[in-house]
Design a protein around this motif. Structure first.
Motif, PDB file in Angstrom:
ATOM      1  N   PRO A  53       4.956   2.337  -3.090  1.00  0.00           N
ATOM      2  CA  PRO A  53       4.227   1.329  -2.306  1.00  0.00           C
ATOM      3  C   PRO A  53       5.184   0.500  -1.461  1.00  0.00           C
ATOM      4  O   PRO A  53       6.319   0.215  -1.871  1.00  0.00           O
ATOM      5  CB  PRO A  53       3.560   0.458  -3.386  1.00  0.00           C
ATOM      6  CG  PRO A  53       3.685   1.200  -4.673  1.00  0.00           C
ATOM      7  CD  PRO A  53       4.896   2.063  -4.539  1.00  0.00           C
ATOM      8  N   LYS A 112      -1.734   2.709  -7.142  1.00  0.00           N
ATOM      9  CA  LYS A 112      -0.477   2.422  -6.443  1.00  0.00           C
ATOM     10  C   LYS A 112       0.473   3.616  -6.415  1.00  0.00           C
ATOM     11  O   LYS A 112       1.267   3.775  -5.488  1.00  0.00           O
ATOM     12  CB  LYS A 112       0.227   1.234  -7.108  1.00  0.00           C
ATOM     13  CG  LYS A 112      -0.475  -0.105  -6.906  1.00  0.00           C
ATOM     14  CD  LYS A 112      -0.390  -0.581  -5.475  1.00  0.00           C
ATOM     15  CE  LYS A 112      -0.926  -1.998  -5.318  1.00  0.00           C
ATOM     16  NZ  LYS A 112      -0.901  -2.444  -3.912  1.00  0.00           N
ATOM     17  N   HIS A 161      -8.004  -3.054  -1.929  1.00  0.00           N
ATOM     18  CA  HIS A 161      -6.625  -2.697  -2.276  1.00  0.00           C
ATOM     19  C   HIS A 161      -5.725  -3.931  -2.333  1.00  0.00           C
ATOM     20  O   HIS A 161      -4.794  -3.980  -3.146  1.00  0.00           O
ATOM     21  CB  HIS A 161      -6.097  -1.659  -1.291  1.00  0.00           C
ATOM     22  CG  HIS A 161      -6.756  -0.322  -1.442  1.00  0.00           C
ATOM     23  ND1 HIS A 161      -6.560   0.479  -2.540  1.00  0.00           N
ATOM     24  CD2 HIS A 161      -7.632   0.346  -0.642  1.00  0.00           C
ATOM     25  CE1 HIS A 161      -7.266   1.592  -2.425  1.00  0.00           C
ATOM     26  NE2 HIS A 161      -7.927   1.532  -1.284  1.00  0.00           N
ATOM     27  N   GLU A 168       0.866  -1.183   0.000  1.00  0.00           N
ATOM     28  CA  GLU A 168       0.000   0.000   0.000  1.00  0.00           C
ATOM     29  C   GLU A 168       0.901   1.229   0.000  1.00  0.00           C
ATOM     30  O   GLU A 168       1.947   1.245   0.654  1.00  0.00           O
ATOM     31  CB  GLU A 168      -0.924   0.015   1.219  1.00  0.00           C
ATOM     32  CG  GLU A 168      -1.912   1.159   1.183  1.00  0.00           C
ATOM     33  CD  GLU A 168      -2.918   1.120   2.322  1.00  0.00           C
ATOM     34  OE1 GLU A 168      -3.843   1.944   2.310  1.00  0.00           O
ATOM     35  OE2 GLU A 168      -2.778   0.275   3.222  1.00  0.00           O
ATOM     36  N   ASN A 169       0.486   2.262  -0.716  1.00  0.00           N
ATOM     37  CA  ASN A 169       1.287   3.477  -0.798  1.00  0.00           C
ATOM     38  C   ASN A 169       0.707   4.519   0.156  1.00  0.00           C
ATOM     39  O   ASN A 169      -0.063   5.394  -0.243  1.00  0.00           O
ATOM     40  CB  ASN A 169       1.302   4.004  -2.235  1.00  0.00           C
ATOM     41  CG  ASN A 169       2.453   4.969  -2.467  1.00  0.00           C
ATOM     42  OD1 ASN A 169       3.074   5.441  -1.524  1.00  0.00           O
ATOM     43  ND2 ASN A 169       2.728   5.264  -3.724  1.00  0.00           N
TER      44      ASN A 169
END
Length: 281
Positions: free
Chosen positions: A193, A252, A245, A160-161
């Motif tokens: 990310p 991203k 997600h 996850e960013n």
């Protein structure tokens, strides 16, 4: 006057700081917790009833719209939009959520409904759609990390960013004080990310502790969160958002922070270095 709703929250308080740095007048709107000292003025509003709303928007030039979880968040925020229109505000910046346009999970549907109201209001607007906040690792995950050395979430380990709320605030302050991004929906995230295991590894490196990531069931997550949540639907909405997600359906990467502010967003590595003491017992 720049009127900041959600001014005692993690993003709203940072927006006040940014406006103060720019030398711009700001009024912090709150319900129960007064905003920090960077608010030149404050106003108490009950968004569930609208009590105090019109007075809080007197002389408003630009409005930052953010609220915490509420039973009827859509009605509450649309109340602000309508009041801002009545007050003659020239601009509104709505804090939304990444992938709101998908309407694929509970929080996306809430925010997209509010976005539609903003779009239909006739007010010039900018929509901010950030990913997860780095500050969640302090405010929501911090207790378990400090006391047990573990981050538990109802998802597998995926990338996850996440973004520092202060970078969201820098974007918001620019959009509140300029018309350069009117009519746009800006997806906001960090520089790259990272998996959850990589992020807790970074916390481990900065604290000298062994912090791990643990995948738990949605049922276990619900049981742990429900005592503190607005409703079960909100808790299950977090699980659904994480699944969305995890499946790779969200954005991203994005250059929007740099495009708006001219500066790169903070990295999680820098955030962990700055806040290492937050995760110590």
């Amino acid at each position: 006057m720049h009127v900041i709703f959600g001014s005692s929250g993690v993003v709203g308080s940072a927006v006040l700081t940014e406006l103060h740095r720019k030398g711009l007048p700001a009024r912090g709107v709150y319900r129960s917790r007064r905003p920090p000292h960077h608010a030149g003025e404050v106003a108490r509003v009950d968004l569930e009833t609208g009590d105090g709303l019109d007075a809080s928007l007197a002389g408003a030039k630009a409005v930052f719209l953010a609220t915490g979880d509420m039973i009827d968040q859509v009605a509450a925020e649309l109340r602000v939009v309508e009041a801002a229109r009545r007050a003659g505000a020239r601009r509104i910046v709505k804090l939304s959520i990444m992938s709101a346009e998908s309407e694929a999970f509970f929080y996306a549907r809430i925010h997209r409904a509010i976005e539609r109201g903003v779009e239909a209001s006739g007010l010039p607007y900018t929509l901010l759609r950030p990913g997860g906040f780095m500050q969640n690792f302090i405010h929501y995950y911090g207790h378990a990390i400090r006391t047990e050395g573990v981050l538990r979430l109802p998802c597998h380990d995926f990338e996850e960013n996440v973004i520092d709320a202060r970078d969201i605030a820098r974007v918001a302050a620019e959009c509140l004080s300029s018309d350069r991004f009117e009519g746009e929906a800006l997806t906001l995230c960090g520089p790259a990310p990272l998996s959850y295991s990589a992020m807790v590894a970074e916390i481990s490196a900065r604290t000298g502790r062994n912090v791990t990531f643990a995948s738990i069931s949605a049922e276990a997550f619900r049981a742990s969160m429900l005592p503190y949540a607005v409703s079960q639907e909100h808790v299950d909405g977090i699980s659904a958002m994480l699944r969305f997600h995890q499946e790779g359906r969200g954005t991203k990467t994005s250059d929007a922070v740099f495009d708006v502010t001219g500066a790169r967003p903070r990295s999680f590595q820098d955030f962990a270095r700055e806040h290492a003491s937050s995760w110590l017992p």
